[in-house]
Design an enzyme around this catalytic site. Structure first.
Site, mmCIF file in Angstrom:
data_model
loop_
_atom_site.group_PDB
_atom_site.id
_atom_site.type_symbol
_atom_site.label_atom_id
_atom_site.label_comp_id
_atom_site.label_asym_id
_atom_site.label_seq_id
_atom_site.Cartn_x
_atom_site.Cartn_y
_atom_site.Cartn_z
ATOM 1 N N LEU A 239 4.450 2.720 -1.602
ATOM 2 C CA LEU A 239 5.444 2.953 -0.554
ATOM 3 C C LEU A 239 4.996 1.771 0.240
ATOM 4 C CD1 LEU A 239 5.306 6.845 0.022
ATOM 5 C CD2 LEU A 239 6.688 5.493 -1.366
ATOM 6 N N ASP A 240 5.683 0.547 0.196
ATOM 7 C CA ASP A 240 5.542 -0.492 1.107
ATOM 8 C C ASP A 240 5.891 -0.513 2.457
ATOM 9 O OD1 ASP A 240 5.160 -3.640 1.224
ATOM 10 O OD2 ASP A 240 7.256 -3.340 1.896
#
Length: 582
Positions: A239-240
């Site tokens: 999850l950037d």
């Protein structure tokens, strides 16, 4: 009476929807979420996957790479990457993180134009599938923002639904003084839409426009994207920049309660998926904030151990593990069903924000001065008071270890090897950037050509040239990859290096960083010792509590420990894994 498992899923999902979208019909949105994540005939598991220590093992280690880090001008880069993995890393690493492999316009993949396609310059989905068949694959969910030149934002400018409600708008009159962000560019960008001028929120750059998760359609779209990744073999979802997901004027707009609730919702879906999906949050922030993404064992399965890169670098530059040891002594074990991802380098720089309050300003200044002397760079971030502070050091880690605070010496190779061995020894899963494995020098030409500091650590290897270097045993590339591969092969046979095996930080002298690891079944102990100095060190057996009636062996050298001597010798930057199970 105990509630049925499906009711547990429904109840948890309904509760999370209420936390994120209190004004929306929860029953209707719940059905839409299920249909987005389990389309067609697929359905949730009857029972959630329970948190435990069996999701990973000591055999897990990860490569971080771009899809085009290896090129030859003839073949698809993803095919070359696959060949490199099979030829050089089979049996060494079992997992690979391919950084964003989608069409993009800037930030080396993190300004995505199409989340449903593979960048044609790299290959296509079958190429991704082939890699996923042989290695556990991680992909990026770049969910905070999209490219300003992509179809979604163009549709927003033309007021085309549903994208006309996909982007976060704000006013220059809003109180944005407390907003936390890692860039110094203006937060708001004025754009011309078919309905007149609007100001859109841009946490990172003006080519990366932030999405508005207040609109549940945005969440649903990303759940469909996760499903696409999983169906194509991805098993770890990164999850950037997730910390910035939820925005609100008058607040820091980082780590908002709704952001944590979105992560919990995704974790819930993953726990009820038939596939074993692991969520990894990318939150380059101080320790307490970073660890908050474990939640109550209901958010991320894994978090990056962000303080490690600067602390390990400081230790080998200064010759003292005092700061590293003090920090590690205060690190709690990961909760059940969770793990740390340990690394020294990635596609970004060496982040300095995670060591705020750990490394004094004068020590950070020494690091920066040392890095600049080997051609490294420093990137700054904006502070709420209008000032700036170091955000990250930009260099390859191999070059970063070329010299110490005292200057250059003859120990560069050993010092770098020591720095890379520490993440192998710690509780968690080790990860290695491709340019660390390949001893890549700083690419200053690319920095000048592209005008971006991070390009220094994003070299593209010409595959025939790389293979020639790796086939020559005297090159730094062959020496580093060979030595690290050997240590990883040894490591993946040691139960004491299970990601959740017991760990105790040893109170040794400052020149040595040491931890004691014990396997989950308590049958194996490993004393992992790392001399971070240029001096030879003698360690008393008593300082490690080596049991006298056990037979101890150094896994790295294969030599038995002479218990009659009473001390262990560590040469400059030498590492030793002393075990009772040879």
């Amino acid at each position: 009476m105990t509630a049925a498992p499906q009711n547990t899923f429904d109840a948890k999902l309904t509760k999370l929807i209420g936390q994120i979208y209190p004004d929306i019909d929860a029953a209707q949105l719940k059905q839409m979420i299920v249909e987005a994540f389990w389309p067609g005939e697929s359905a949730p598991r009857k029972r959630a996957r329970r948190p435990g220590n069996n999701q990973w093992s000591e055999q897990d280690a990860l490569l971080i790479t771009y899809g085009h880090s290896i090129q030859d001008g003839e073949h698809k880069p993803l095919d070359l990457l696959h060949d490199f993995l099979l030829r050089r890393l089979k049996g060494v690493l079992n997992s690979v993180h391919i950084l964003p492999f989608f069409p993009f316009t800037s930030d080396d993949g993190f300004a995505v134009t199409d989340f449903y396609a593979v960048n044609a310059q790299l290959g296509d989905w079958p190429d991704i599938n082939r890699i996923a068949d042989g290695f556990q694959l991680m992909s990026d969910l770049v969910l905070n923002h999209v490219s300003s030149q992509g179809a979604w934002f163009n549709a927003y400018l033309q007021d085309q639904p549903p994208y006309n409600q996909f982007f976060f708008e704000a006013s220059p009159e809003d109180d944005l003084s407390d907003v936390v962000r890692p860039r110094t560019t203006p937060l708001l960008q004025q754009v011309e839409t078919i309905n007149g001028p609007r100001h859109v929120w841009c946490t990172f750059s003006h080519d990366q426009v932030d999405l508005d998760f207040r609109n549940p359609e945005v969440l649903l779209e990303f759940l469909r994207i996760i499903r696409l990744h999983v169906d194509n073999g991805v098993r770890i979802i990164r999850l950037d920049a997730v910390a910035f997901l939820w925005k609100e004027a008058g607040t820091p707009s980082i780590h908002m309660p709704q952001t944590h609730a979105v992560v919990k919702l995704m974790r819930l879906l993953c726990d009820f998926a038939s596939e074993k999906i692991i969520l990894l949050t990318e939150t380059n922030v101080p320790k307490a904030e970073n660890m908050s993404y474990f939640g109550d064992r209901d958010e991320a399965h894994m978090i990056y151990n962000f303080p490690l890169p600067p602390l390990i670098l400081h230790a080998v530059q200064s010759g003292s593990a005092e700061r590293l040891r003090k920090w590690q002594s205060g690190m709690p074990p990961a909760p059940m069903g969770c793990a740390y991802l340990n690394f020294t380098a990635s596609h970004d720089g060496i982040g300095m924000r995670p060591v705020e309050g750990i490394l004094p300003a004068e020590e950070q200044a020494k690091m920066i001065d040392t890095i600049e002397k080997v051609g490294g760079l420093v990137s700054m971030r904006a502070l709420p008071d209008g000032g700036e502070a170091p955000y990250e050091i930009n260099t390859t880690f191999y070059e970063a270890t070329r010299r110490t605070f005292a200057g250059e010496d003859a120990h560069h190779f050993e010092r770098f090897l020591c720095a890379q061995t520490i993440p192998m020894s710690l509780e968690g899963i080790p990860a290695f950037y491709i340019h660390s494995l390949l001893a890549t020098p700083n690419d200053l030409d690319q920095v000048q050509r592209r005008g971006m500091n991070r390009a220094i650590n994003r070299h593209n290897w010409h595959y025939p040239d790389l293979n020639a270097l790796l086939d020559d045993p005297d090159t730094p590339q062959a020496r580093v990859l060979g030595a690290l591969s050997e240590r990883l092969r040894i490591r993946n046979q040691q139960p004491a290096f299970h990601p959740n095996a017991t760990q105790f930080t040893l109170p040794l002298e400052d020149s040595v960083f040491g931890v004691w690891r014990q396997s989950l079944d308590r049958h194996q102990s490993v004393f992992a010792l790392h001399n971070v100095s240029a001096e030879t060190v003698e360690l008393s057996h008593l300082s490690m509590n080596l049991i006298e009636d056990e037979i101890w062996v150094d896994l790295l050298s294969g030599e038995p420990v002479d218990m009659s001597k009473g001390t262990l010798t560590l040469a400059p930057y030498q590492c030793r894994w002393i075990t009772n199970r040879g």
